[in-house]
Design an enzyme around this catalytic site. Structure first.
Site, PDB file in Angstrom:
ATOM      1  N   HIS A  50       0.825  -1.196   0.000  1.00  0.00           N
ATOM      2  CA  HIS A  50       0.000   0.000   0.000  1.00  0.00           C
ATOM      3  C   HIS A  50       0.868   1.258   0.000  1.00  0.00           C
ATOM      4  O   HIS A  50       2.060   1.214   0.335  1.00  0.00           O
ATOM      5  CB  HIS A  50      -0.934   0.000   1.208  1.00  0.00           C
ATOM      6  N   GLU A  68       0.970   3.800   1.964  1.00  0.00           N
ATOM      7  CA  GLU A  68       1.548   4.149   3.261  1.00  0.00           C
ATOM      8  C   GLU A  68       2.785   3.308   3.553  1.00  0.00           C
ATOM      9  O   GLU A  68       3.774   3.807   4.106  1.00  0.00           O
ATOM     10  CB  GLU A  68       0.513   3.947   4.384  1.00  0.00           C
ATOM     11  N   CYS A  86      -5.999   2.087   5.661  1.00  0.00           N
ATOM     12  CA  CYS A  86      -6.745   0.892   6.056  1.00  0.00           C
ATOM     13  C   CYS A  86      -6.240   0.415   7.422  1.00  0.00           C
ATOM     14  O   CYS A  86      -5.304   0.981   7.994  1.00  0.00           O
ATOM     15  CB  CYS A  86      -6.574  -0.212   5.016  1.00  0.00           C
ATOM     16  N   HIS A 137      -2.702  21.481  24.966  1.00  0.00           N
ATOM     17  CA  HIS A 137      -2.642  20.397  25.932  1.00  0.00           C
ATOM     18  C   HIS A 137      -4.025  19.810  26.144  1.00  0.00           C
ATOM     19  O   HIS A 137      -5.047  20.473  25.936  1.00  0.00           O
ATOM     20  CB  HIS A 137      -2.074  20.907  27.252  1.00  0.00           C
ATOM     21  N   CYS A 177       0.648  20.974  33.809  1.00  0.00           N
ATOM     22  CA  CYS A 177       1.743  21.945  33.792  1.00  0.00           C
ATOM     23  C   CYS A 177       1.238  23.239  34.435  1.00  0.00           C
ATOM     24  O   CYS A 177       0.035  23.401  34.671  1.00  0.00           O
ATOM     25  CB  CYS A 177       2.208  22.197  32.364  1.00  0.00           C
ATOM     26  N   CYS A 192      -1.682  25.062  32.480  1.00  0.00           N
ATOM     27  CA  CYS A 192      -2.942  24.323  32.535  1.00  0.00           C
ATOM     28  C   CYS A 192      -3.541  24.380  33.939  1.00  0.00           C
ATOM     29  O   CYS A 192      -4.764  24.483  34.104  1.00  0.00           O
ATOM     30  CB  CYS A 192      -2.732  22.870  32.109  1.00  0.00           C
TER      31      CYS A 192
END
Length: 373
Positions: A57, A59, A91, A247, A275, A278
């Protein structure tokens, strides 16, 4: 492995058309860009096109090429950004391989723009797409700006502008809604392996499979459960830090602020304590919603020896948020609500000992100053 630099116009328009039901389009085209701060790649290697070659494939073609041509010239730890424009999303098999690749290359970020999503109704396919996101990939449905970029960079366009087809934006809304359904339905639950690796409160954990790093690098997850006061079904979700994005705690706050909340109880399980930024924003949210009960349990303390992080944790506690370290009851509850309620939680070695040690550290941090009256 050789790959073309660009696509013919007819090939581009046929294979990248974001139809809701795309018949006769069995091949997958992957247009890629590779960029890095100190990337010494020759210009021809910075972008190109892969397609399915026999049983290999597109990828997989990219991963083989990347291992052979790019990793050899990247210095250790050098950050590298990869962008894909795909006619079909990966896939199951390819999604799993790409997720494993991201898990072992933490300096690599990946954005996947997909024109269409492969086997949208297949639960296994949905789970693999979510695994990609859990490993840090960003999944996006292609809209007009992405089609224009792909046309300008990867098609033999003879200098002609991209001409949108009919219902392009309507089809985008269809594809985007399907993607959001997949991510919201699957990301509300964690995989068992992800839980045991990410929520493990040991100082270090070894990866399940041998990789180039001896220990597994863990990420920031926020699992939340909102319990309405009227006895309705709890709202559950799982959010993850993504490279170059906000975050998980900020994503959680954005979601909470999008709802009209009053007199609800919210329980959050975090792999890492917040953190400083946050923590301050969580404290501000609690101040703006004094009638909300917010409980935060962290599996591990993030940079707990640094004064700024200690002050952030204190700000949570002083704001009225219940802050604590996860112990066996919280790990069990997290497992039951976000992983697998049908199977019992299996504690790892030294879980209680690690929790006790982290709880002592958190108590000392809380003693840095008195709580607000």
């Amino acid at each position: 492995m050789q790959n073309p630099i660009k696509l013919y116009k007819k090939t581009f328009y046929f294979h990248f058309k974001n139809l809701q039901y795309a018949k006769g389009r069995r091949n997958t085209f992957l247009c890629f860009e590779v960029d890095g701060k100190d990337c010494d790649l020759p210009v021809p290697l910075r972008q190109g096109v892969f397609k399915k070659e026999g049983h290999i494939h597109a990828e997989e073609c990219f991963l083989y090429w990347f291992h052979d041509r790019v990793l050899k010239v990247l210095s250790p730890g050098e950050e590298c950004k990869v962008t894909w424009y795909m006619s079909w999303s990966p896939c199951n098999r390819c999604a799993e391989q790409v997720a494993d690749f991201l898990a072992t290359h933490h300096n690599l970020s990946l954005v996947i723009f997909s024109s269409r999503f492969y086997s949208k109704g297949d639960p296994n396919q949905q789970q693999m797409l979510c695994r990609l996101v859990q490993e840090g990939a960003r999944m996006v449905a292609m809209d007009l700006p992405e089609f224009k970029k792909c046309w300008n960079k990867f098609a033999y366009n003879d200098g002609q502008p991209f001409v949108p087809w009919k219902r392009l934006h309507k089809n985008f809304r269809f594809q985007d809604s399907k993607l959001q359904e997949i991510l919201s339905s699957q990301m509300s639950l964690l995989g068992e392996e992800v839980f045991y690796l990410q929520f493990n409160n040991s100082h270090r954990v070894q990866p399940v499979q041998p990789v180039q790093h001896r220990y597994y690098r863990r990420k920031s997850y926020v699992c939340y459960q909102l319990e309405p006061p009227n006895g309705q079904e709890p709202l559950k979700g799982c959010l993850l830090n993504q490279k170059g994005m906000q975050h998980a705690e900020i994503l959680f706050l954005d979601k909470m602020r999008s709802m009209e909340l009053s007199q609800v109880t919210i329980t959050c399980y975090l792999t890492w304590s917040p953190c400083p930024n946050c923590a301050w924003q969580l404290a501000a949210f609690k101040k703006d919603h004094p009638d909300i009960i917010l409980r935060i349990y962290a599996s591990r303390l993030y940079f707990h020896w640094r004064r700024a992080f200690q002050k952030g944790l204190c700000s949570l506690w002083r704001s009225g948020i219940q802050v604590d370290v996860m112990d066996l009851p919280q790990f069990t509850d997290c497992w039951r609500n976000f992983v697998n309620p049908q199977k019992p939680f299996r504690p790892w070695n030294n879980l209680k000992k690690n929790s006790w040690h982290l709880q002592r550290l958190l108590r000392k941090i809380k003693e840095l100053g008195p709580p607000l009256p």
